[in-house]
Design a protein around this motif. Structure first.
Motif, mmCIF file in Angstrom:
data_model
loop_
_atom_site.group_PDB
_atom_site.id
_atom_site.type_symbol
_atom_site.label_atom_id
_atom_site.label_comp_id
_atom_site.label_asym_id
_atom_site.label_seq_id
_atom_site.Cartn_x
_atom_site.Cartn_y
_atom_site.Cartn_z
ATOM 1 N N THR A 1 -22.422 2.852 22.175
ATOM 2 C CA THR A 1 -21.673 1.693 21.687
ATOM 3 C C THR A 1 -21.768 0.563 22.708
ATOM 4 O O THR A 1 -21.650 0.794 23.907
ATOM 5 C CB THR A 1 -20.196 2.070 21.459
ATOM 6 O OG1 THR A 1 -20.144 3.248 20.656
ATOM 7 C CG2 THR A 1 -19.447 0.958 20.776
ATOM 8 N N LYS A 2 -21.957 -0.659 22.238
ATOM 9 C CA LYS A 2 -22.202 -1.781 23.142
ATOM 10 C C LYS A 2 -21.113 -2.842 23.010
ATOM 11 O O LYS A 2 -20.889 -3.385 21.932
ATOM 12 C CB LYS A 2 -23.569 -2.391 22.862
ATOM 13 C CG LYS A 2 -24.096 -3.274 23.979
ATOM 14 C CD LYS A 2 -25.569 -3.602 23.778
ATOM 15 C CE LYS A 2 -26.135 -4.383 24.962
ATOM 16 N NZ LYS A 2 -27.593 -4.647 24.799
ATOM 17 N N PHE A 3 -20.422 -3.112 24.135
ATOM 18 C CA PHE A 3 -19.422 -4.174 24.216
ATOM 19 C C PHE A 3 -20.015 -5.292 25.081
ATOM 20 O O PHE A 3 -20.238 -5.108 26.276
ATOM 21 C CB PHE A 3 -18.134 -3.660 24.854
ATOM 22 C CG PHE A 3 -17.421 -2.597 24.053
ATOM 23 C CD1 PHE A 3 -16.391 -2.926 23.190
ATOM 24 C CD2 PHE A 3 -17.781 -1.258 24.175
ATOM 25 C CE1 PHE A 3 -15.733 -1.943 22.455
ATOM 26 C CE2 PHE A 3 -17.129 -0.274 23.446
ATOM 27 C CZ PHE A 3 -16.103 -0.614 22.582
ATOM 28 N N THR A 4 -20.282 -6.438 24.479
ATOM 29 C CA THR A 4 -20.935 -7.537 25.185
ATOM 30 C C THR A 4 -20.091 -8.801 25.091
ATOM 31 O O THR A 4 -19.645 -9.183 24.000
ATOM 32 C CB THR A 4 -22.326 -7.821 24.574
ATOM 33 O OG1 THR A 4 -23.076 -6.605 24.508
ATOM 34 C CG2 THR A 4 -23.089 -8.826 25.419
ATOM 35 N N ASP A 5 -19.848 -9.447 26.256
ATOM 36 C CA ASP A 5 -19.073 -10.697 26.298
ATOM 37 C C ASP A 5 -17.719 -10.520 25.630
ATOM 38 O O ASP A 5 -17.278 -11.346 24.816
ATOM 39 C CB ASP A 5 -19.841 -11.838 25.614
ATOM 40 C CG ASP A 5 -21.158 -12.136 26.306
ATOM 41 O OD1 ASP A 5 -21.221 -12.042 27.537
ATOM 42 O OD2 ASP A 5 -22.133 -12.453 25.593
ATOM 43 N N VAL A 6 -17.035 -9.420 25.964
ATOM 44 C CA VAL A 6 -15.747 -9.100 25.334
ATOM 45 C C VAL A 6 -14.641 -9.113 26.389
ATOM 46 O O VAL A 6 -14.816 -8.611 27.496
ATOM 47 C CB VAL A 6 -15.795 -7.709 24.665
ATOM 48 C CG1 VAL A 6 -14.421 -7.337 24.117
ATOM 49 C CG2 VAL A 6 -16.818 -7.685 23.547
ATOM 50 N N LYS A 7 -13.486 -9.683 26.026
ATOM 51 C CA LYS A 7 -12.281 -9.562 26.836
ATOM 52 C C LYS A 7 -11.381 -8.531 26.177
ATOM 53 O O LYS A 7 -10.887 -8.738 25.065
ATOM 54 C CB LYS A 7 -11.551 -10.899 26.952
ATOM 55 C CG LYS A 7 -10.306 -10.814 27.836
ATOM 56 C CD LYS A 7 -9.640 -12.173 28.007
ATOM 57 C CE LYS A 7 -8.414 -12.063 28.915
ATOM 58 N NZ LYS A 7 -7.744 -13.379 29.103
ATOM 59 N N LEU A 8 -11.206 -7.395 26.842
ATOM 60 C CA LEU A 8 -10.369 -6.322 26.312
ATOM 61 C C LEU A 8 -8.954 -6.524 26.849
ATOM 62 O O LEU A 8 -8.737 -6.446 28.067
ATOM 63 C CB LEU A 8 -10.898 -4.949 26.717
ATOM 64 C CG LEU A 8 -12.295 -4.553 26.196
ATOM 65 C CD1 LEU A 8 -13.394 -5.040 27.141
ATOM 66 C CD2 LEU A 8 -12.399 -3.032 26.062
ATOM 67 N N THR A 9 -7.997 -6.814 25.967
ATOM 68 C CA THR A 9 -6.633 -7.127 26.373
ATOM 69 C C THR A 9 -5.665 -6.073 25.847
ATOM 70 O O THR A 9 -5.569 -5.861 24.629
ATOM 71 C CB THR A 9 -6.215 -8.520 25.858
ATOM 72 O OG1 THR A 9 -7.134 -9.503 26.332
ATOM 73 C CG2 THR A 9 -4.814 -8.868 26.338
ATOM 74 N N ASP A 10 -4.965 -5.398 26.753
ATOM 75 C CA ASP A 10 -3.993 -4.349 26.391
ATOM 76 C C ASP A 10 -4.627 -3.283 25.490
ATOM 77 O O ASP A 10 -3.993 -2.746 24.576
ATOM 78 C CB ASP A 10 -2.765 -4.950 25.700
ATOM 79 C CG ASP A 10 -1.994 -5.896 26.614
ATOM 80 O OD1 ASP A 10 -2.034 -5.677 27.833
ATOM 81 O OD2 ASP A 10 -1.380 -6.847 26.126
ATOM 82 N N VAL A 11 -5.882 -2.993 25.736
ATOM 83 C CA VAL A 11 -6.617 -1.984 24.968
ATOM 84 C C VAL A 11 -6.364 -0.604 25.575
ATOM 85 O O VAL A 11 -6.225 -0.458 26.789
ATOM 86 C CB VAL A 11 -8.134 -2.302 24.981
ATOM 87 C CG1 VAL A 11 -8.948 -1.145 24.416
ATOM 88 C CG2 VAL A 11 -8.399 -3.579 24.195
#
Length: 301
Positions: free
Chosen positions: A183-193
């Motif tokens: 799984t690819k997360f690109t240019d993501v801001k993960l907030t309270d994840v």
């Protein structure tokens, strides 16, 4: 006298209800599958520290393991149903057990949708607003969530292998016991994840910011977070062997190692690399207190 047979049956029942195998439970507890098998056969019993961890992993009250425990969920559910019958209900779109492989959901608005036991492989959710939606026991490998709004979404026991989350909005998103291989997360801001009981060894994070993220009972062995930012993040009882934070920024980051009667977890944490990392004084002090990790090339701000 401790009723090991009764305790073993309760462990097995809660484990199966949580859809966790003996091998997975053993991995979360950092013990052998044989030890879990002995518990469930009533041949031995966990110690008090392990009981606490079991209750967290299986989602049960600690009193669940006692002989006189009785669930109060039925009464609570009946009361909730009684109250809801007097108020206006919000209609939810339920896509349970529907074959949705390669379906086109690009740009749709679907709040509090339910995708349960649904084949979703190759589905396109790009630019969709899926706020509050539930994905549970579904096959969503190779699905496209690029630019999708996934605020308050839950992915529970969902196959997200090779899925794409480029520039997705991940706010209070919950990934629980889901597959994220490739799984690819690109240019993501993960907030309270929240990432709970997730194997992340083959997950790809590129140019991401982790803000208020909780990694709990997750496997991060061999992960590279080089140059990425971590703010208010907790690594709670997760496997961190050979993880690299080279050049990363860490502010108010906590590392809570898995419980071990030996020095196994400390030896594993010793392999974590912080070379060139920038961190605040509190994060530095917490790491320094563990004594085992090399902080000689850290920049403290």
């Amino acid at each position: 006298m401790l009723n090991t047979k009764m305790i073993g049956n309760k462990i097995a029942q809660a484990r199966k209800k949580a859809n966790i195998s003996q091998a997975q439970l053993a991995q979360f507890l950092f013990i052998s599958p044989q030890a879990v098998g002995k518990w469930e056969r009533g041949e031995s019993s966990p110690d008090i520290v392990t009981f606490n961890r079991l209750s967290e992993i299986l989602g049960v009250d600690l009193n669940y393991f006692s002989e006189n425990y009785q669930s109060t969920n039925d009464g609570i559910e009946q009361e909730a149903a009684k109250q809801s019958s007097t108020t206006e209900r919000q209609v939810q779109i339920n896509l349970t057990a529907v074959n949705l492989e390669e379906s086109d959901f690009a740009g749709v608005t679907l709040h509090k949708g339910k995708f349960k036991a649904s084949p979703l492989s190759g589905a396109d959710f790009s630019n969709a607003d899926l706020t509050g939606s539930l994905f549970e026991v579904s096959d969503a490998h190779q699905a496209n969530f690029d630019d999708a709004n996934l605020t308050d979404c839950t992915f529970s026991i969902t196959d997200l292998a090779d899925a794409s989350f480029r520039k997705s909005i991940l706010v209070r998103t919950d990934f629980n016991k889901s597959t994220l291989a490739g799984t690819k997360f690109t240019d993501v801001k993960l907030t309270d994840v929240k990432l709970t009981m997730v194997d992340l060894r083959k997950t790809i994070f590129e140019n991401c910011v982790f803000n208020g993220v909780d990694f709990k009972y997750s496997d991060l062995r061999g992960m590279h977070f080089n140059g990425q930012s971590f703010i208010g993040v907790q690594f709670d009882k997760s496997a961190l062997n050979d993880v690299s934070f080279t050049g990363a920024t860490l502010k108010n980051v906590s590392f809570r190692l898995p419980f071990s009667v030996t020095n196994k977890s400390y030896r594993a944490f010793k392999t974590v690399c912080f070379d060139g990392a920038i961190m605040d004084k509190l994060t530095y002090a917490g790491l320094k207190g563990l004594w085992v990790v090399d902080l000689s090339k850290v920049i403290v701000i």
